[in-house]
Enzyme design. Structure first.
Site: not given
Ligand code: PLP
Length: 417
Positions: A275, A344, A372
């Site tokens: 991600g 706040c 994120y």
């Molecule tokens: N796969 C699972 C099951 C996750 O919970 C997450 C993120 O929390 C990811 C993949 C993606 O992680 P990243 O953004 O660190 O690659």
């Protein structure tokens, strides 16, 4: 590597001056680079190409529909964790056989929806969940494919809130639970056990924790093979770290070079779920200085973005590089300052103790906000959420409109009691 670069003290996203985009679309504004997103995806794909893996982009990192569509059209699958993310996957026409579904708390409704769509695999996180999926599959007269999420009990040097592979966390199952499920497989007549899954955490910059986790999951696969059970999939999750400040994360190729020797020669399809690696440095948050407030203790640069737009600093103490959009030649009084929003809460900051040469009305850029960032944003303090804009070359695309005050109250009712 990303396509946000200063030229003559002026920040560009690909071929566009960011200041022009900020003036056109207003702030706070999330801005993404198409080329950065696609190149990061391609890098992972290329690094693991000898195994032709399925790369399921982790929707939670940034779930904007245009970004999902770009990746799906480039061959990505999607890693989802909710009915809402499945809905998004369907809107961008992600083929069902490219969707994997994790989450420790899948509800009956969510499970049924995913069975209906015919997803590739449920990544099952507990015995009760397996029982529930089996029951629902039976009632729908379907046979469902699952992978079991193994918790390999691996520590990694990342923030404790984003560690997911230690046994103290709620994720996955320990080795004994996994073995128990295999030995009682006959109880699950509406499920095909197709694979194993691990995801040990996020923003992990070294290969070593991944290697330890993969070795542990491979041991299980080897043991199963001895009993004549051969699995079709191994999902090694996401978690690859990126540069926020001084980190020296591994490249996709370094990661692959270390991990591939463990995987070669095995007879299964590899799945990855990156991600942050794909979108993290492909996005910035642009904000405008509302006031500069000096107190006897320190200076506060008060900006129009806040913790509701980007919660990572408040939630994890995460560091994001913050710079002026246009670097001034005229140096006036520089002072260590906190960059804070209007919310706040004392936890509402984007950066602390930074030396910035800015005045009221200047624009600032928060780097590394693509993952994120918007996806964790909220309406706290009744603040409409930001616009999202994507740049490709010298073109800009509005990919999410700014919320209005009316959007904030759309689902509410004023009830006379
Ligand atoms: N796969 C699972 C099951 C996750 O919970 C997450 C993120 O929390 C990811 C993949 C993606 O992680 P990243 O953004 O660190 O690659």
């Amino acid at each position: 590597m990303h396509y946000f670069q200063y030229r003559n003290n002026e920040l560009y996203c690909e071929k566009k001056k960011v200041i022009d985009i900020a003036k056109e679309f207003g702030t706070p504004l999330y801005l993404y680079s198409y080329r950065t997103i696609t190149e990061h995806f391609d890098k992972i794909k290329r690094a693991f190409s000898c195994l032709d893996p399925l790369i399921c982009y982790s929707v939670k990192a940034n779930s904007n529909l245009t970004i999902l569509k770009i990746l799906v059209e480039r061959g990505a699958g999607l890693d989802i964790v909710s009915g809402g993310e499945l809905f998004r996957a369907r809107l961008v026409k992600c083929p069902p056989k490219r969707i994997v579904y994790a989450s420790v708390g899948k509800t009956e409704k969510e499970i049924k929806e995913a069975i209906d769509y015919g997803i590739l695999l449920f990544n099952v996180e507990s015995l009760p969940e397996l029982v529930r999926i089996n029951k629902l599959a039976k009632s729908l007269n379907k046979k469902v494919d699952v992978a079991l999420r193994f918790n390999p009990d691996i520590s990694s040097s990342t923030h404790r809130y984003i560690v997911t592979g230690k046994k103290e966390t709620k994720f996955g199952m320990d080795i004994d639970s996994i073995k128990h499920i295999f030995s009682s497989w006959d109880n699950y007549s509406s499920i095909n056990l197709k694979g194993l899954h691990i995801h040990i955490g996020s923003q992990i910059t070294q290969a070593e924790p991944f290697i330890r986790a993969i070795k542990r999951v491979k041991n299980i696969m080897d043991e199963l093979a001895k009993d004549g059970i051969y699995l079709d999939y191994l999902n090694i999750g996401g978690g690859l770290g990126i540069v926020y400040s001084e980190e020296k994360p591994q490249s996709a190729q370094d990661f692959a070079d270390k991990v591939l020797p463990l995987l070669k020669g095995m007879n299964f399809k590899l799945i990855l779920e990156p991600g942050r690696f794909i979108v993290g440095n492909a996005g910035i948050l642009v904000t405008k200085v509302i006031y500069i407030k000096d107190t006897p203790i320190k200076r506060f640069i008060i900006v129009d973005a806040a913790m509701n737009d980007l919660i990572r600093p408040a939630l994890y103490g995460a560091f994001h590089r913050i710079e002026p959009l246009r670097k001034r030649a005229d140096v006036f009084e520089k002072k260590l300052s906190d960059i804070v929003g209007p919310v706040c809460e004392s936890g509402d900051f984007l950066g602390k103790d930074r030396e910035l040469n800015v005045k009221e009305g200047d624009y600032l850029v928060v780097f590394g906000a693509g993952a994120y960032g918007f996806s964790m944003s909220s309406n706290y303090n009744s603040r409409p959420r930001a616009r999202e804009v994507l740049v490709k070359g010298n073109r800009t695309y509005l990919i999410r409109e700014r919320e209005t005050y009316q959007d904030l109250v759309r689902k509410e009712r004023i009830v006379s009691i």
